[in-house]
Design a protein around this motif. Structure first.
Motif, PDB file in Angstrom:
ATOM      1  N   ALA A 191       1.107  11.197  -3.707  1.00  0.00           N
ATOM      2  CA  ALA A 191      -0.124  11.019  -2.920  1.00  0.00           C
ATOM      3  C   ALA A 191       0.136   9.994  -1.815  1.00  0.00           C
ATOM      4  CB  ALA A 191      -1.253  10.528  -3.814  1.00  0.00           C
ATOM      5  N   LEU A 192      -0.412  10.274  -0.661  1.00  0.00           N
ATOM      6  CA  LEU A 192      -0.239   9.352   0.463  1.00  0.00           C
ATOM      7  C   LEU A 192      -1.598   8.800   0.847  1.00  0.00           C
ATOM      8  CD1 LEU A 192       2.197  11.450   2.639  1.00  0.00           C
ATOM      9  CD2 LEU A 192       2.741   9.392   1.379  1.00  0.00           C
ATOM     10  N   GLY A 193      -1.660   7.538   1.050  1.00  0.00           N
ATOM     11  CA  GLY A 193      -2.939   6.954   1.446  1.00  0.00           C
ATOM     12  C   GLY A 193      -3.152   7.052   2.946  1.00  0.00           C
ATOM     13  N   ASP A 194      -4.183   6.399   3.393  1.00  0.00           N
ATOM     14  CA  ASP A 194      -4.534   6.440   4.810  1.00  0.00           C
ATOM     15  C   ASP A 194      -4.707   4.998   5.275  1.00  0.00           C
ATOM     16  OD1 ASP A 194      -7.142   8.263   6.607  1.00  0.00           O
ATOM     17  OD2 ASP A 194      -5.612   6.880   7.272  1.00  0.00           O
ATOM     18  N   TRP A 195      -3.603   4.415   5.692  1.00  0.00           N
ATOM     19  CA  TRP A 195      -3.638   2.995   6.051  1.00  0.00           C
ATOM     20  C   TRP A 195      -4.538   2.744   7.255  1.00  0.00           C
ATOM     21  CZ3 TRP A 195      -3.088  -1.409   3.904  1.00  0.00           C
ATOM     22  CH2 TRP A 195      -2.929  -2.566   4.673  1.00  0.00           C
ATOM     23  N   TYR A 235       0.801   3.195  -3.557  1.00  0.00           N
ATOM     24  CA  TYR A 235      -0.455   3.937  -3.435  1.00  0.00           C
ATOM     25  C   TYR A 235      -0.688   4.917  -4.593  1.00  0.00           C
ATOM     26  CZ  TYR A 235      -4.231   6.773  -1.642  1.00  0.00           C
ATOM     27  OH  TYR A 235      -5.415   7.434  -1.528  1.00  0.00           O
ATOM     28  N   LEU A 286      -8.384   6.612 -10.461  1.00  0.00           N
ATOM     29  CA  LEU A 286      -8.810   7.935 -10.930  1.00  0.00           C
ATOM     30  C   LEU A 286      -9.178   7.884 -12.417  1.00  0.00           C
ATOM     31  CD1 LEU A 286      -9.129  10.911 -10.200  1.00  0.00           C
ATOM     32  CD2 LEU A 286      -6.700  11.233 -10.577  1.00  0.00           C
ATOM     33  N   TYR A 345     -11.461  13.476   0.688  1.00  0.00           N
ATOM     34  CA  TYR A 345     -10.089  14.000   0.691  1.00  0.00           C
ATOM     35  C   TYR A 345     -10.052  15.499   1.007  1.00  0.00           C
ATOM     36  CZ  TYR A 345      -5.508  15.127  -1.269  1.00  0.00           C
ATOM     37  OH  TYR A 345      -4.241  15.592  -1.455  1.00  0.00           O
ATOM     38  N   ARG A 354      -3.956   6.444  -9.173  1.00  0.00           N
ATOM     39  CA  ARG A 354      -4.072   6.984 -10.533  1.00  0.00           C
ATOM     40  C   ARG A 354      -4.902   6.056 -11.418  1.00  0.00           C
ATOM     41  NH1 ARG A 354       0.247   8.841 -14.967  1.00  0.00           N
ATOM     42  NH2 ARG A 354      -0.929  10.646 -15.673  1.00  0.00           N
ATOM     43  N   ARG A 406     -11.103  12.270  -7.618  1.00  0.00           N
ATOM     44  CA  ARG A 406     -10.052  11.854  -6.695  1.00  0.00           C
ATOM     45  C   ARG A 406     -10.641  11.221  -5.429  1.00  0.00           C
ATOM     46  NH1 ARG A 406      -4.137  13.905  -6.463  1.00  0.00           N
ATOM     47  NH2 ARG A 406      -3.520  12.973  -4.537  1.00  0.00           N
ATOM     48  N   GLU A 425      -0.407  17.274  -2.274  1.00  0.00           N
ATOM     49  CA  GLU A 425       0.496  16.562  -3.166  1.00  0.00           C
ATOM     50  C   GLU A 425       0.677  17.310  -4.479  1.00  0.00           C
ATOM     51  OE1 GLU A 425      -2.193  15.177  -1.810  1.00  0.00           O
ATOM     52  OE2 GLU A 425      -1.483  13.588  -0.473  1.00  0.00           O
ATOM     53  N   GLN A 485      -9.034   2.328  -1.086  1.00  0.00           N
ATOM     54  CA  GLN A 485      -9.216   1.931   0.316  1.00  0.00           C
ATOM     55  C   GLN A 485     -10.015   0.633   0.392  1.00  0.00           C
ATOM     56  OE1 GLN A 485      -6.920   4.048   1.242  1.00  0.00           O
ATOM     57  NE2 GLN A 485      -7.914   4.548   3.160  1.00  0.00           N
ATOM     58  N   VAL A 511      -5.047  12.018 -17.164  1.00  0.00           N
ATOM     59  CA  VAL A 511      -5.308  11.667 -15.766  1.00  0.00           C
ATOM     60  C   VAL A 511      -4.275  12.354 -14.881  1.00  0.00           C
ATOM     61  CG1 VAL A 511      -5.486   9.770 -14.108  1.00  0.00           C
ATOM     62  CG2 VAL A 511      -6.309   9.459 -16.430  1.00  0.00           C
ATOM     63  N   GLU A 512      -4.769  13.054 -13.905  1.00  0.00           N
ATOM     64  CA  GLU A 512      -3.925  13.813 -12.981  1.00  0.00           C
ATOM     65  C   GLU A 512      -2.797  12.950 -12.406  1.00  0.00           C
ATOM     66  OE1 GLU A 512      -6.365  15.320  -9.796  1.00  0.00           O
ATOM     67  OE2 GLU A 512      -4.608  15.497  -8.523  1.00  0.00           O
ATOM     68  N   ASP A 513      -1.627  13.548 -12.321  1.00  0.00           N
ATOM     69  CA  ASP A 513      -0.484  12.851 -11.750  1.00  0.00           C
ATOM     70  C   ASP A 513      -0.703  12.680 -10.249  1.00  0.00           C
ATOM     71  OD1 ASP A 513       3.061  13.677 -11.477  1.00  0.00           O
ATOM     72  OD2 ASP A 513       1.966  11.828 -11.164  1.00  0.00           O
ATOM     73  N   CYS A 514      -0.569  11.459  -9.768  1.00  0.00           N
ATOM     74  CA  CYS A 514      -0.831  11.230  -8.342  1.00  0.00           C
ATOM     75  C   CYS A 514       0.459  10.972  -7.570  1.00  0.00           C
ATOM     76  CB  CYS A 514      -1.766  10.038  -8.157  1.00  0.00           C
ATOM     77  SG  CYS A 514      -3.375  10.277  -8.909  1.00  0.00           S
ATOM     78  N   TYR A 529       0.842  -1.204   0.000  1.00  0.00           N
ATOM     79  CA  TYR A 529       0.000   0.000   0.000  1.00  0.00           C
ATOM     80  C   TYR A 529       0.879   1.256   0.000  1.00  0.00           C
ATOM     81  CZ  TYR A 529      -3.604   3.237   1.760  1.00  0.00           C
ATOM     82  OH  TYR A 529      -4.480   4.286   1.923  1.00  0.00           O
TER      83      TYR A 529
END
Lengths: 166, 526
Positions: free
Chosen positions: B20-24, A22, A30, B92, A27, A36, B364, A44, B14-17, A18
């Motif tokens: 980006a940090l997820g939420d574990w 991630y 998305l 978000y 992406r 987003r 981000e 998730q 598609v927007e560059d991610c 993850y």
């Protein structure tokens, strides 16, 4: 040790995956769902499912392919359920969206018009940054089929765009 | 079209991610909630026919009540609605709002919201608009809340001291109620003022706040004319353990003589728990003082120079146009204009805003930054930027002048000091996006040209801008960085500008309205 025989993956391995991947998962989601917020939700949910079913997964090697597939499927389900945002699967909404559409509308429409298999291969190649081997594992097809599918998709998109420019 | 070009276009769709940090934590929460045996049991158990029949009856009644004017009655009857904290995770953007509450917070004042635990808990209807309530617990046992955007926090459970800063125009009788909003507007307030000389009007468009007494059952708003209204509120379970309300004051209660005068918190037996009284005389006196200040502003005295902050190593250093910055790991930054170039000196004569920024979680693609004002002609300044992660990606100096296309610094900040490659890319992309946005905000564009199409549009653009902007046969035609191009299409045009990084910005306008754009994330012009 043959981990496939042992079965199951650890939560730590999932968490590591993850944290490492991630942005790529996000992406890909998305590209499918178009917002987003919804994309983050898809990722998730895919990882939560993996956590719940981690004992059934056969190995850590299989885990990543399983997750990419889950993200694609969850994203498609979500995209069909609420088409509020213009993902690349719903280009017909672009014309009516106000201020949120992305550039290159002809290309978006062309991507949306691709057959599903081609579109999925395209997303996995360009937004998940997977190689042909990995795409084959995710989609359950041979490497050669992936190459042919992507070749057809690229040719189709080029044709559409060249037609639009004339 | 070459394959490379196709791949570039696909990349831009598609927007560059990256970053980006997820939420574990949230993944864990989702998995655990659904995986508990009790929850699974509940989900799998099939309800009996009798239960289903009752459910249908109750649902039908609710539909009827909510779909008719009886809803008002129902709402009054309900008063308090209890909602569990285990609701839907906040989106978000709402999480970012909570995270941003830490930016610039003085030492010890950081609310420390647990952003990954943010929840969407309720929606309110105010003046026909839906407003969503988001909440997040804090690390010190308090909570943050926001209605759609922004937000406030009680970072720890409130005590008498928490309320020491309540505005003096609100008289508190007990400590278990927080509110409210009063405003003044330079009339007219509504059509009844039509034809009258314009004047300031003091009114309360909405009442919102927090209920802290667990036994609260109702909120009653009393108006100057003696009438009253019951305000519904939602009580959110632990760890929030507080109630929230948002009420749009009806238009008939906006004017003097019928405005809200007190808000009471009552228990289930109708006994008073707390009350706030709004002292309109004081509100109006404060407002008039402000009016005077606005109509004849007095120059504020130059504040005395503050001691420079101590920088904690490792240090970051950078300079541009003779302006240098040194930043410490603790967020302390010192900026020095002693060797600034002539063009910069001409701007700092009026004072400047300067600050540093970073790309960080929830920022981000648009970095988080904080700016400080440096008084005119002061050559050195320092500030400790709190709530922004270090090392910084860049620092910039903005002049205090109105932005208009073509901008004298080509839509760049007066001084841009990149402290990382990402910061450098940001400056280039921001300038291209801002340049295009400023162009489209020009008065002739806003008033006339962007409503045109076809040959009329081309002729108007040629007449007004000559060769400054370029007509392109298609959106894929190469365009030098820093130039604006446009591609005509039925009903309008797509305006384009490319950054030196290769990133392409575009705004599509059809029939005078923006139908597509990718500049908003980088520029606040829109």
């Amino acid at each position: 040790m043959n981990r496939g025989k042992v079965g199951g993956v650890t939560a730590a391995a999932l968490e590591q995956l993850y944290r490492d991947r991630y942005p790529r998962f996000l992406r890909l989601a998305l590209a499918i769902v178009g917002s987003r917020e919804a994309a983050a939700d898809v990722v998730q949910e895919a990882f939560a499912r993996a956590l719940r079913h981690r004992s059934e997964l056969r190995s850590e090697e299989a885990l990543e392919s399983w997750l990419w597939r889950t993200v694609v499927n969850t994203g498609r389900t979500q995209s069909k359920r609420g088409r509020r945002h213009a993902g690349l699967e719903s280009a017909e909404e672009i014309a009516s969206s106000n201020g949120h559409a992305e550039p290159w509308p002809e290309l978006r429409a062309a991507v949306a018009a691709l057959p599903e298999r081609q579109r999925q291969a395209l997303f996995l190649r360009h937004y998940a940054d997977l190689d042909y081997e990995q795409i084959g594992e995710v989609l359950g097809i041979a490497r050669g089929t992936v190459a042919a599918t992507l070749h057809t998709a690229h040719r189709s998109l080029r044709g559409t765009l060249e037609g639009a420019q004339r | 079209m070459s394959e490379t070009l196709l791949f570039e276009r696909l990349d831009e769709l598609v927007e560059d991610c990256s970053g980006a940090l997820g939420d574990w934590d949230e993944v864990l929460r989702r998995a655990q909630v659904a995986a508990t045996p009790a929850a699974l049991g509940r989900r799998l158990r099939r309800p009996s026919r009798r239960v289903l029949a009752w459910a249908v009856v109750v649902a039908s009644l609710l539909v009827i009540l909510f779909a008719t004017p009886a809803f008002g009655l129902l709402r009054n009857w309900i008063g308090r609605m209890d909602v569990p904290f285990s609701g839907k995770s906040a989106p978000y953007e709402a999480k970012r709002d909570f995270a941003d509450l830490s930016i610039g917070a003085p030492r010890g004042m950081d609310p420390q919201a647990i952003v990954s635990e943010s929840r969407k808990v309720a929606t309110f209807k105010v003046s026909g608009k839906t407003v969503v309530l988001y909440v997040a617990p804090t690390r010190k046992g308090g909570f943050c809340w926001s209605f759609n955007a922004g937000g406030s926090c009680l970072s720890s459970r409130p005590t008498a001291r928490t309320f020491a800063h309540t505005p003096r125009m609100i008289r508190e009788e007990k400590l278990w109620l927080l509110s409210v909003e009063s405003r003044f507007a330079f009339g007219p307030l509504d059509k009844r003022d039509r034809g009258k000389p314009r004047a300031y009007v003091y009114y309360m468009p909405s009442v919102s706040g927090v209920v802290l007494a667990a036994k609260a059952a109702a909120l009653r708003l009393v108006f100057e004319d003696g009438s009253s209204a019951q305000i519904p509120f939602v009580w959110v379970s632990k760890p929030i353990d507080a109630g929230f309300f948002l009420y749009g004051v009806p238009s008939e209660h906006l004017r003097a003589g019928s405005r809200p005068v007190s808000l009471s918190e009552l228990d289930s037996r109708g006994r008073l728990i707390a009350r706030q009284t709004f002292l309109w005389k004081l509100i109006e006196r404060e407002g008039r003082r402000f009016e005077k200040q606005v109509s004849s502003p007095k120059p504020s005295p130059t504040p005395p120079p503050q001691p420079l902050p101590r920088l904690k190593p490792p240090l970051q250093q950078g300079q541009a146009k003779g302006v240098s910055v040194v930043a410490g790991k603790n967020g302390a930054v010192i900026i020095d204009f002693s060797h600034a170039s002539e063009s910069v000196r001409s701007v700092i004569a009026k004072g400047v805003d300067w600050g540093c920024f970073s790309f960080m979680p929830y920022h981000e693609s648009d970095p988080a930054g904080l700016e400080t004002t440096l008084s005119p002609l002061r050559m050195r300044g320092g500030s400790t930027i709190t709530g922004i992660s270090t090392p910084f990606d860049g620092c910039q100096v903005e002049g205090m002048y109105g932005r208009r296309w073509p901008d004298r610094f080509h839509s760049h900040a007066v001084v841009e000091i990149a402290l990382s490659p990402r910061g450098k890319r940001y400056f280039a992309d921001h300038a291209a996006a801002a340049d295009l946005a400023l162009f489209l905000r020009l008065r002739p564009m806003l008033r006339e040209i962007r409503r045109l199409s076809g040959e009329e549009l081309s002729a108007a653009l040629r007449d007004r801008f000559g060769s400054e902007i370029e007509q392109l046969p298609s959106a894929t035609t190469p365009l030098p960085a820093g130039r604006i191009g446009y591609v005509e299409h039925p009903g309008g045009a797509t305006y384009l500008e490319h950054s030196t990084t290769g990133r392409r910005f575009s705004v599509t306008i059809e029939n005078g309205k923006i139908t597509a754009q990718n500049v908003r994330a980088l520029t606040l012009v829109y």
